[in-house]
Design a protein around this motif. Structure first.
Motif, PDB file in Angstrom:
ATOM      1  N   GLY A 257      69.333  15.776  10.774  1.00  0.00           N
ATOM      2  CA  GLY A 257      68.092  16.417  10.345  1.00  0.00           C
ATOM      3  C   GLY A 257      68.244  17.601   9.422  1.00  0.00           C
ATOM      4  N   HIS A 258      69.448  17.902   8.952  1.00  0.00           N
ATOM      5  CA  HIS A 258      69.616  19.028   8.041  1.00  0.00           C
ATOM      6  C   HIS A 258      69.065  18.678   6.660  1.00  0.00           C
ATOM      7  N   ARG A 259      68.119  19.465   6.190  1.00  0.00           N
ATOM      8  CA  ARG A 259      67.520  19.236   4.881  1.00  0.00           C
ATOM      9  C   ARG A 259      67.820  20.377   3.917  1.00  0.00           C
ATOM     10  N   GLY A 260      68.566  21.352   4.390  1.00  0.00           N
ATOM     11  CA  GLY A 260      68.911  22.490   3.545  1.00  0.00           C
ATOM     12  C   GLY A 260      70.087  22.194   2.642  1.00  0.00           C
ATOM     13  N   GLU A 261      70.639  23.239   2.069  1.00  0.00           N
ATOM     14  CA  GLU A 261      71.703  23.075   1.088  1.00  0.00           C
ATOM     15  C   GLU A 261      73.062  22.906   1.772  1.00  0.00           C
ATOM     16  N   LEU A 262      73.965  22.201   1.073  1.00  0.00           N
ATOM     17  CA  LEU A 262      75.325  21.972   1.534  1.00  0.00           C
ATOM     18  C   LEU A 262      76.299  22.566   0.528  1.00  0.00           C
ATOM     19  N   PHE A 263      77.353  23.185   1.056  1.00  0.00           N
ATOM     20  CA  PHE A 263      78.393  23.783   0.227  1.00  0.00           C
ATOM     21  C   PHE A 263      79.748  23.304   0.734  1.00  0.00           C
ATOM     22  N   PHE A 264      80.641  22.949  -0.197  1.00  0.00           N
ATOM     23  CA  PHE A 264      81.958  22.447   0.173  1.00  0.00           C
ATOM     24  C   PHE A 264      83.061  23.327  -0.414  1.00  0.00           C
ATOM     25  N   ASP A 265      84.176  23.400   0.314  1.00  0.00           N
ATOM     26  CA  ASP A 265      85.354  24.042  -0.259  1.00  0.00           C
ATOM     27  C   ASP A 265      86.089  23.022  -1.132  1.00  0.00           C
ATOM     28  N   ALA A 266      87.168  23.458  -1.779  1.00  0.00           N
ATOM     29  CA  ALA A 266      87.844  22.609  -2.761  1.00  0.00           C
ATOM     30  C   ALA A 266      88.448  21.347  -2.153  1.00  0.00           C
ATOM     31  N   GLY A 267      88.740  21.348  -0.860  1.00  0.00           N
ATOM     32  CA  GLY A 267      89.346  20.188  -0.231  1.00  0.00           C
ATOM     33  C   GLY A 267      88.457  18.966  -0.172  1.00  0.00           C
ATOM     34  N   ALA A 268      87.163  19.153  -0.395  1.00  0.00           N
ATOM     35  CA  ALA A 268      86.229  18.023  -0.340  1.00  0.00           C
ATOM     36  C   ALA A 268      86.200  17.223  -1.627  1.00  0.00           C
ATOM     37  N   VAL A 269      86.752  17.775  -2.700  1.00  0.00           N
ATOM     38  CA  VAL A 269      86.618  17.142  -4.008  1.00  0.00           C
ATOM     39  C   VAL A 269      87.656  16.044  -4.169  1.00  0.00           C
ATOM     40  N   ALA A 270      87.250  14.842  -3.827  1.00  0.00           N
ATOM     41  CA  ALA A 270      88.091  13.648  -3.965  1.00  0.00           C
ATOM     42  C   ALA A 270      87.167  12.462  -4.223  1.00  0.00           C
ATOM     43  N   GLU A 271      87.745  11.368  -4.681  1.00  0.00           N
ATOM     44  CA  GLU A 271      86.940  10.186  -5.008  1.00  0.00           C
ATOM     45  C   GLU A 271      86.104   9.720  -3.816  1.00  0.00           C
ATOM     46  N   GLU A 272      86.665   9.802  -2.616  1.00  0.00           N
ATOM     47  CA  GLU A 272      85.981   9.305  -1.428  1.00  0.00           C
ATOM     48  C   GLU A 272      84.656  10.013  -1.182  1.00  0.00           C
ATOM     49  N   THR A 273      84.564  11.296  -1.519  1.00  0.00           N
ATOM     50  CA  THR A 273      83.351  12.071  -1.247  1.00  0.00           C
ATOM     51  C   THR A 273      82.147  11.526  -1.999  1.00  0.00           C
ATOM     52  N   LEU A 274      82.374  10.958  -3.178  1.00  0.00           N
ATOM     53  CA  LEU A 274      81.265  10.460  -3.985  1.00  0.00           C
ATOM     54  C   LEU A 274      81.127   8.939  -3.920  1.00  0.00           C
ATOM     55  N   GLU A 275      81.759   8.314  -2.929  1.00  0.00           N
ATOM     56  CA  GLU A 275      81.575   6.881  -2.771  1.00  0.00           C
ATOM     57  C   GLU A 275      80.168   6.581  -2.258  1.00  0.00           C
ATOM     58  N   SER A 276      79.762   5.333  -2.387  1.00  0.00           N
ATOM     59  CA  SER A 276      78.367   4.946  -2.160  1.00  0.00           C
ATOM     60  C   SER A 276      77.838   5.343  -0.782  1.00  0.00           C
ATOM     61  N   HIS A 277      78.675   5.260   0.262  1.00  0.00           N
ATOM     62  CA  HIS A 277      78.181   5.560   1.600  1.00  0.00           C
ATOM     63  C   HIS A 277      77.944   7.051   1.819  1.00  0.00           C
ATOM     64  N   ASN A 278      78.413   7.900   0.888  1.00  0.00           N
ATOM     65  CA  ASN A 278      78.207   9.346   1.009  1.00  0.00           C
ATOM     66  C   ASN A 278      77.174   9.906   0.037  1.00  0.00           C
ATOM     67  N   LEU A 279      76.821   9.143  -0.999  1.00  0.00           N
ATOM     68  CA  LEU A 279      76.078   9.710  -2.120  1.00  0.00           C
ATOM     69  C   LEU A 279      74.739  10.341  -1.727  1.00  0.00           C
ATOM     70  N   ARG A 280      73.979   9.691  -0.893  1.00  0.00           N
ATOM     71  CA  ARG A 280      72.685  10.254  -0.507  1.00  0.00           C
ATOM     72  C   ARG A 280      72.859  11.576   0.221  1.00  0.00           C
ATOM     73  N   ALA A 281      73.913  11.674   1.010  1.00  0.00           N
ATOM     74  CA  ALA A 281      74.131  12.893   1.793  1.00  0.00           C
ATOM     75  C   ALA A 281      74.611  14.061   0.934  1.00  0.00           C
ATOM     76  N   VAL A 282      75.431  13.793  -0.082  1.00  0.00           N
ATOM     77  CA  VAL A 282      76.029  14.884  -0.850  1.00  0.00           C
ATOM     78  C   VAL A 282      75.276  15.201  -2.139  1.00  0.00           C
ATOM     79  N   GLU A 283      74.302  14.393  -2.522  1.00  0.00           N
ATOM     80  CA  GLU A 283      73.551  14.667  -3.751  1.00  0.00           C
ATOM     81  C   GLU A 283      72.910  16.055  -3.670  1.00  0.00           C
ATOM     82  N   GLY A 284      73.120  16.851  -4.727  1.00  0.00           N
ATOM     83  CA  GLY A 284      72.576  18.197  -4.775  1.00  0.00           C
ATOM     84  C   GLY A 284      73.436  19.249  -4.102  1.00  0.00           C
ATOM     85  N   SER A 285      74.553  18.855  -3.495  1.00  0.00           N
ATOM     86  CA  SER A 285      75.419  19.817  -2.815  1.00  0.00           C
ATOM     87  C   SER A 285      76.313  20.528  -3.826  1.00  0.00           C
ATOM     88  N   TYR A 286      76.920  21.633  -3.375  1.00  0.00           N
ATOM     89  CA  TYR A 286      77.758  22.464  -4.233  1.00  0.00           C
ATOM     90  C   TYR A 286      79.203  22.452  -3.746  1.00  0.00           C
TER      91      TYR A 286
END
Length: 396
Positions: A257-286
């Motif tokens: 139910g979290h609808r607020g903003e998401l922020f990630f550290d540098a360890g999250a930046v990998a191809e897997e994070t932007l795969e299709s099963h994650n895209l809706r969740a991470v769209e708009g995150s920093y």
């Protein structure tokens, strides 16, 4: 205005021009590797297991960068040495990684070691590398990898320090007008570094820390941690975790139910994070990550700029999409080969000496190593990114 980055870039340019000058002189006589002479670098990487999302990208980058180097070889003294990589899969197992490091370190023909993308595997390698006096350049996140210095004489780290990432994240959170955030940090050494760094950085930025929740190692445990985070009713959540845990945490937070903003550290930046099963969740995150994610950090006309363009284009040609995490391995290789050039030797002790006195503008960012600082990524190399349309876009 004279900036620290400008001074470092000038210093790096001076060192590299000096090295390149000597190399150009040798080019007239030697234009290919000298037969029978190699610079052997061992690599223990997470090609399977929990760290594969990061480890596989490193293996791919290493293969491309080594092939480029070997077109002419590395000028070491009056020889041109072929770079030979011995890449081993540690299966994300710290005990196996330590065993591999020991086996490589006991061989007289292995000159340096790089690898491990997980803090736990890196920590297991450190003891073997130190005992065998084998220079080790780590690709993992976690401040304890490079300190205490008295026990890390042969250990170096190319990823950014937690304090620098946390400071930039806290400033971003404050700039977005958020008053209270939850910190969701993975269990382990990387998460420990994040908790310490973010707690202080948020306090300095005058942002409230509503709750700190630890993310279990198993992907299945993300749901419970996400529910705890959402229950705090904060404005946003800072996820401090490496891929693939970061993507799993984002999905769990949205499902809770979290609808607020998401922020990630540098360890999250990998191809897997932007795969299709994650895209809706991470769209708009920093995310805060070295600026290589949005292109080369150095002048396009420089040797490193050309190497970075080659890495990106060749990576895309071979694998379909470029990973922003990939340049760490290429930079580790650059640091070791530059140390060999400057030292005119592949002796382990001399490699160590030139690693700890090296200023280099790499593909991921600027590195400034000194005898009292073995974690060399400069804070000015970090940028802020947002996921828009399923891709990372640089904001600053």
């Amino acid at each position: 205005m004279i900036t620290r980055r400008g001074v470092l870039a000038a210093a790096a340019g001076t060192l590299l021009l000096s090295a390149c000058g000597r190399e150009d002189e040798r080019d007239a006589a030697v234009t290919r590797p000298t037969p029978g002479h190699e610079l052997v670098i061992g690599a223990t990487l997470e090609l399977s297991g929990s760290g594969a999302a990061l480890g596989v990208a490193q293996e791919r980058a290493l293969a491309i960068s080594a092939a480029t180097l070997n077109e002419k070889g590395v000028a070491v003294g009056n020889l041109r040495r072929q770079v030979r990589l011995e890449v081993l899969d540690n299966r994300s197992d710290p005990r196996l990684a330590a065993r591999q490091a020991t086996e490589l370190g006991r061989r007289d023909d292995v000159h340096a070691l790089l690898g491990t993308t997980l803090a736990e595997t890196a920590m297991s390698v450190i003891g073997a590398a130190q005992k065998l006096r084998l220079p080790f350049v780590s690709l993992a996140f976690g401040d304890s990898i490079a300190v205490p210095l008295a026990q890390r004489a042969f250990i170096y780290k190319v990823t950014p320090d937690a304090g620098d990432v946390a400071r930039r994240l806290a400033q971003l959170v404050a700039a977005e007008g958020l008053r209270r955030v939850v910190l969701l940090a993975e269990t382990g050494l990387h998460g420990d570094s994040g908790v310490r760094a973010m707690t202080g950085a948020l306090r300095t930025a005058e942002v409230g820390l509503a709750r700190t929740v630890r993310l279990p190692a198993s992907e299945g445990g993300a749901a419970g941690a996400a529910e705890q985070a959402v229950a705090a009713q904060a404005d946003g959540v800072v996820v401090w975790a490496t891929a693939p845990r970061s993507g799993a945490a984002a999905r769990a937070l949205r499902e809770a139910g979290h609808r607020g903003e998401l922020f990630f550290d540098a360890g999250a930046v990998a191809e897997e994070t932007l795969e299709s099963h994650n895209l809706r969740a991470v769209e708009g995150s920093y995310a805060v990550h070295p600026s290589s994610l949005g292109g080369s950090t150095i002048a396009n006309s420089s040797a490193t700029g050309r190497a970075h363009r080659n890495l990106v284009s060749e990576y895309i040609r071979r694998h379909g999409a470029y990973s922003g995490f990939a340049p760490y391995a290429s930079d580790a290789l650059l640091l070791i080969t530059t140390a060999a050039r400057l030292a005119d030797s592949v002796d382990r002790g001399r490699l160590r000496a030139y690693l700890q006195n090296q200023v280099t503008d790499g593909m991921a960012g600027m590195y400034s190593f000194t005898p009292i600082r073995h974690s060399g990524m400069e804070r000015h190399s970090l940028g802020v990114y947002r996921v828009d349309g399923g891709v990372w876009n640089r904001l600053s």
